[in-house]
Design a protein around this motif. Structure first.
Motif, short mmCIF file in Angstrom:
data_model
loop_
_atom_site.label_atom_id
_atom_site.label_comp_id
_atom_site.label_asym_id
_atom_site.label_seq_id
_atom_site.Cartn_x
_atom_site.Cartn_y
_atom_site.Cartn_z
N TYR A 1 1.51 5.63 -0.49
CA TYR A 1 1.02 7.01 -0.43
C TYR A 1 2.04 7.87 -1.16
O TYR A 1 3.22 7.87 -0.81
CB TYR A 1 0.89 7.47 1.02
CG TYR A 1 0.61 8.95 1.18
CD1 TYR A 1 -0.68 9.45 1.07
CD2 TYR A 1 1.66 9.84 1.41
CE1 TYR A 1 -0.93 10.81 1.20
CE2 TYR A 1 1.42 11.20 1.54
CZ TYR A 1 0.12 11.67 1.43
OH TYR A 1 -0.12 13.02 1.55
N SER B 1 -5.79 -1.20 -6.44
CA SER B 1 -6.69 -0.05 -6.46
C SER B 1 -6.82 0.45 -7.91
O SER B 1 -5.89 0.28 -8.72
CB SER B 1 -6.15 1.07 -5.57
OG SER B 1 -6.04 0.64 -4.23
N TYR C 1 0.85 -1.18 0.00
CA TYR C 1 0.00 0.00 0.00
C TYR C 1 0.90 1.24 0.00
O TYR C 1 1.79 1.37 0.83
CB TYR C 1 -0.90 0.01 1.24
CG TYR C 1 -1.99 1.05 1.18
CD1 TYR C 1 -3.24 0.74 0.65
CD2 TYR C 1 -1.77 2.35 1.64
CE1 TYR C 1 -4.24 1.70 0.59
CE2 TYR C 1 -2.76 3.31 1.57
CZ TYR C 1 -4.00 2.98 1.04
OH TYR C 1 -4.99 3.94 0.97
N GLN D 1 -1.97 10.95 -3.78
CA GLN D 1 -2.79 9.79 -4.06
C GLN D 1 -2.26 8.60 -3.29
O GLN D 1 -1.08 8.55 -2.93
CB GLN D 1 -2.87 9.48 -5.55
CG GLN D 1 -1.59 8.97 -6.18
CD GLN D 1 -1.79 8.61 -7.64
OE1 GLN D 1 -2.67 9.10 -8.33
NE2 GLN D 1 -0.96 7.69 -8.13
N ASP D 2 -3.13 7.63 -3.03
CA ASP D 2 -2.73 6.43 -2.30
C ASP D 2 -3.58 5.27 -2.77
O ASP D 2 -4.64 5.44 -3.37
CB ASP D 2 -2.87 6.63 -0.79
CG ASP D 2 -4.32 6.85 -0.39
OD1 ASP D 2 -4.83 7.97 -0.62
OD2 ASP D 2 -4.95 5.90 0.11
N GLY D 3 -3.09 4.06 -2.50
CA GLY D 3 -3.83 2.88 -2.88
C GLY D 3 -2.97 1.63 -2.85
O GLY D 3 -1.78 1.67 -2.55
N LEU D 4 -3.60 0.53 -3.18
CA LEU D 4 -2.94 -0.78 -3.20
C LEU D 4 -2.32 -1.03 -4.57
O LEU D 4 -3.01 -0.96 -5.60
CB LEU D 4 -3.94 -1.88 -2.88
CG LEU D 4 -3.42 -3.32 -2.84
CD1 LEU D 4 -2.52 -3.52 -1.63
CD2 LEU D 4 -4.61 -4.30 -2.79
N LYS E 1 -6.55 3.23 -9.51
CA LYS E 1 -5.53 4.11 -10.07
C LYS E 1 -4.17 3.44 -10.26
O LYS E 1 -3.28 3.98 -10.92
CB LYS E 1 -5.37 5.35 -9.19
CG LYS E 1 -4.85 5.07 -7.80
CD LYS E 1 -4.98 6.28 -6.87
CE LYS E 1 -6.43 6.49 -6.48
NZ LYS E 1 -6.61 7.58 -5.50
N TYR E 2 -3.99 2.23 -9.69
CA TYR E 2 -2.71 1.54 -9.78
C TYR E 2 -2.77 0.24 -10.59
O TYR E 2 -1.80 -0.51 -10.61
CB TYR E 2 -2.18 1.24 -8.38
CG TYR E 2 -1.72 2.47 -7.64
CD1 TYR E 2 -0.58 3.15 -8.03
CD2 TYR E 2 -2.44 2.95 -6.56
CE1 TYR E 2 -0.16 4.28 -7.36
CE2 TYR E 2 -2.02 4.08 -5.86
CZ TYR E 2 -0.88 4.74 -6.27
OH TYR E 2 -0.47 5.87 -5.60
N LYS E 3 -3.87 -0.01 -11.27
CA LYS E 3 -3.97 -1.25 -12.06
C LYS E 3 -3.04 -1.21 -13.26
O LYS E 3 -2.86 -0.17 -13.89
CB LYS E 3 -5.42 -1.45 -12.51
CG LYS E 3 -6.36 -1.81 -11.37
CD LYS E 3 -7.77 -2.08 -11.88
CE LYS E 3 -8.69 -2.48 -10.74
NZ LYS E 3 -10.07 -2.75 -11.19
#
Length: 247
Positions: free
Chosen positions: A86, A131, A84, A94-97, A133-135
């Motif tokens: 940030y 997430s 995860y 932005q943040d996500g997995l 945005k991170y695919k």
């Protein structure tokens, strides 16, 4: 969040008791992975928090990255990586997995003379297990050969060679690591390391880092590390702390 409370509970158990096994060996905190495998039938968790300044305009924090490992037998372990992040670029955040990686480590050779202890690690990033945005667009494979020489009772030399793909293009990024580990005492370990990444069509970047580990008991270890970029295109610097335990 439930999974992290579960990890905390398991940590407390490990502080109280430790199975009669060899001291835990983890793939963190350095960039050099160890050829050692998780003992058969044991489950190991390696978690870390990294605070990295990429350049004057951006930074990336990993909160946390977790490597989940299970020893299938004496020659093979299963692996799962969750991360995860940030990120901040100027005033944008932005943040996500990140994409989840699944894979394995397999033993190839024991140390004998000039032949190092050797294993192979391979993962594949799942493009949709992230997430939004991170695919990634495609599956992202990676592999490395991990090798280790025993120099003395207290010192070892380890190195990795491999390649990885980012899930967006077919061009690989080659990687190397070289680290020297030194046991300060029975519980306190240290290392210094040189590592780098060489994209197929871009300039390679190189970094230097070092750190320490502290063995609470045979199944629970703490770590602290820090690194700096050697070349202009490498991240400026980072600091990381983490822990590893097995049951």
């Amino acid at each position: 969040m439930k999974i992290y409370f579960t990890i905390l509970a398991l940590l407390i158990v490990q502080l109280i008791t430790a199975q009669n096994t060899e001291p835990i060996q983890a793939d963190r905190p350095d960039q050099t992975e160890t050829p050692a495998l998780v003992p058969k039938g044991m489950f190991q968790v390696e978690a870390g928090f990294t605070f990295q300044k990429n350049d004057e305009l951006s930074n990336t924090n990993t909160l946390p990255t977790v490597l989940w490992k299970y020893g299938v037998n004496d020659n093979f372990e299963l692996r799962l990586i969750t991360e995860y992040v940030y990120e901040k670029v100027l005033d944008e955040k932005q943040d996500g997995l990140l994409p989840v990686y699944v894979g394995f480590k397999a033993k190839l050779a024991e140390e004998k003379g000039i032949v190092p202890k050797t294993s192979i690690i391979a993962h594949i990033g799942l493009p949709s297990a992230a997430s939004a945005k991170y695919k990634n667009e495609f599956y992202a494979p990676e592999f490395r050969f991990v090798m280790q020489h025993t120099l003395s009772e207290k010192m070892s030399l380890s190195y990795n060679l491999g390649a990885e793909w980012d899930g967006f293009s077919a061009e690989p990024t080659f990687l190397y690591t070289l680290t020297t580990g030194y046991s300060i005492s029975e519980k306190l370990g240290s290392y210094i390391e040189l590592f780098g990444f060489a994209p197929q069509n871009n300039k390679a970047n190189h970094s230097f880092d070092g750190g320490i580990t502290y063995l609470i008991n045979n199944n629970f270890m703490l770590d602290l590390s820090s690194g700096i970029g050697i070349t202009d295109n490498a991240p400026d610097h980072y600091v990381a702390l983490g822990f590893s335990f097995r049951i």
